[in-house]
Design a protein around this motif. Structure first.
Motif: not given
Ligand code: ASP
Ligand code: MG
Length: 458
Positions: A7, A41, A48
């Motif tokens: 991931k 993602s 962020k």
């Protein structure tokens, strides 16, 4: 053959050169004769709040309010097309992809137009908008690999759930695992590139699972494929003994137990999405945190097998800032039953989340992450006794499986805090002895962290 689920976080793929770097990481793992499944993602340039997901949420809100949501979408479109331009080598693959993405952006704008007209948004519609982030990154990355001669196949999980569910529970997870297993079997020898978004999650993915849901998706993929290892690639060397930005002496841990990692995640070090750990630990799959900018480092392994030799004493020190401390003092608690029940009932009714609890015969102290609904709860609490609310507190915690049955750790922690002039307002330690926490004044939290961390170094 070993299966590794990798991931990659938004920042790890947030720029063209970074995406190419990630392609090389995948390529290297394949060269080690391992099967790889990739979960991505949404792209994020760095912080962020400036990432694709945050921008999509902003665009949705602007659409409701009648603001300039096209501007946000145009920026995202440029950003993604630029990435395609710089990462997809094969001209024919590139051309098809660009056409496809342009259509996606057009559809997104029409969808936002509709939201604008209605003037409100359902959790499902919000999910449709947010899912775009992972669809884009995964779709682009698939062709980054394909144009480099690695056979990859894109999996968009937005429609993977085809029956209604009421909540995100284990049954729900089993169902998705089953669907994923069937889906990924079809990939054959190709490398599946899977969107971190999956839907439709009951109540909406943002509310039911929260930001960072891609970790959870990766965990489900790992359990579905019976992976040998789940790798969470981030921009840090692993899990540290403490926040390296605050504690110079902090170092990377080679291994850690799932229980410890959970405590650390909960107590402020946003390492992994908490649901993730539960899934992989129950399936006995080790998880490794690795750094995309430093791929040759071993990272930290979260090992559920218990085979790892855990450190003696404490493993890590962490601080959770900005908490509120509530003290309820009442003589009526003395020799009475049902008092705690009443206290917790009031908090539950007002949806106040309680974190740490410490009690004596006449006093109960609790900490809250957010004091959002506390004002509504106060009048009812005051009927039970004297209530004191203290904001700007922090919880400093020592975490470690190795603290179990180990004498003197708490006393050393208290001594170190007192030596640095730090007053302890409340103390809590569950009998699992994996976490000792003290409530202190937030202003002293950095100093406290350094003082307590010395215990891990000496
Ligand atoms: N892209 C989403 C977010 O920023 C999900 C994730 O990164 O896991 O929260
Ligand atoms: Mg993320």
């Amino acid at each position: 053959m070993e299966t590794i689920v990798q991931k990659f976080g938004g920042t790890s793929i947030g720029r063209p050169e970074r995406m190419i770097n990630v392609a090389k990481i995948v390529q290297k793992t394949l060269a080690e004769e391992k099967k790889v499944a990739v979960v991505l993602s949404a792209m994020s340039g760095g912080v962020k709040i400036e990432g694709t997901t945050s921008n999509l949420m902003k665009a949705a809100n602007e659409a409701i309010l009648g603001g300039s949501y096209y501007k946000i979408i145009d920026l995202l479109e440029n950003n993604h097309l630029e990435t395609v331009e710089k990462t997809v080598i094969d001209p024919a693959i590139k051309e098809t992809l660009v056409d496809e993405l342009k259509i996606e952006f057009k559809k997104l704008k029409s969808f936002l137009d509709a939201i604008h007209v209605i003037g409100e948004i359902s959790p499902r519609s919000m999910d449709v908008i947010v899912s775009m982030g992972e669809k884009l990154s995964a779709r682009i990355f698939t062709d980054v690999l394909n144009s480099r001669g690695i056979d990859a196949i894109y999996y968009n999980l937005e429609d993977i759930i085809d029956q209604p569910f009421k909540e995100v529970d284990q049954n729900f997870c089993y169902y998705i695992q089953k669907k994923l297993r069937a889906l990924l079997l079809k990939a054959g020898a190709k490398v599946p590139i899977i969107t971190g978004f999956f839907g439709f999650v009951p109540g909406g993915i943002l509310k039911s699972i929260g930001r960072g849901y891609t970790d959870f998706t990766a965990a489900l993929v790992a359990t579905a494929t019976l992976a040998t290892e789940l790798q969470i690639w981030k921009e840090v060397d692993g899990i540290f003994t403490s926040d390296p930005k605050k504690v110079e002496a902090a170092r990377v841990l080679a291994s850690i137990s799932p229980e410890e990692a959970l405590e650390l995640t909960y107590y402020g070090s946003e390492v992994i999405h908490p649901f993730t750990m539960e899934q992989v630990a129950n399936a006995n799959i080790p998880m490794r945190i690795k750094n995309t900018f430093n791929p040759d480092l071993p990272g930290t392994i979260i090992d559920p097998s218990g085979k790892t030799n855990y450190q003696k004493g404490a493993t890590a020190a962490t601080v959770k800032r900005g908490v509120t401390l509530i003290n309820i003092q009442s003589n009526r608690m003395l020799m009475a039953y049902g008092f705690m029940h009443k206290v917790f009932e009031i908090f539950a009714k007002h949806e106040v989340i309680i974190d740490l609890v410490a009690t004596s015969e006449v006093n109960i102290s609790l900490t809250l992450d957010s004091d959002e609904n506390i004002l509504d709860a106060l009048p009812e609490l005051e009927k039970l006794g004297n209530v004191e609310v203290r904001k700007d507190m922090a919880i400093i915690s020592l975490i470690g499986l190795g603290m179990r049955h180990f004498v003197g750790i708490a006393s050393e922690m208290f001594t170190r805090l007192s030596e640095h002039g730090i007053n302890i307002e409340a103390i809590s330690q569950g009998s699992s002895e994996i976490n000792i926490s003290c409530v202190i004044n937030d202003q002293q939290s950095d100093k406290a962290l350094r003082a307590v961390h010395e215990m891990l170094v000496d």
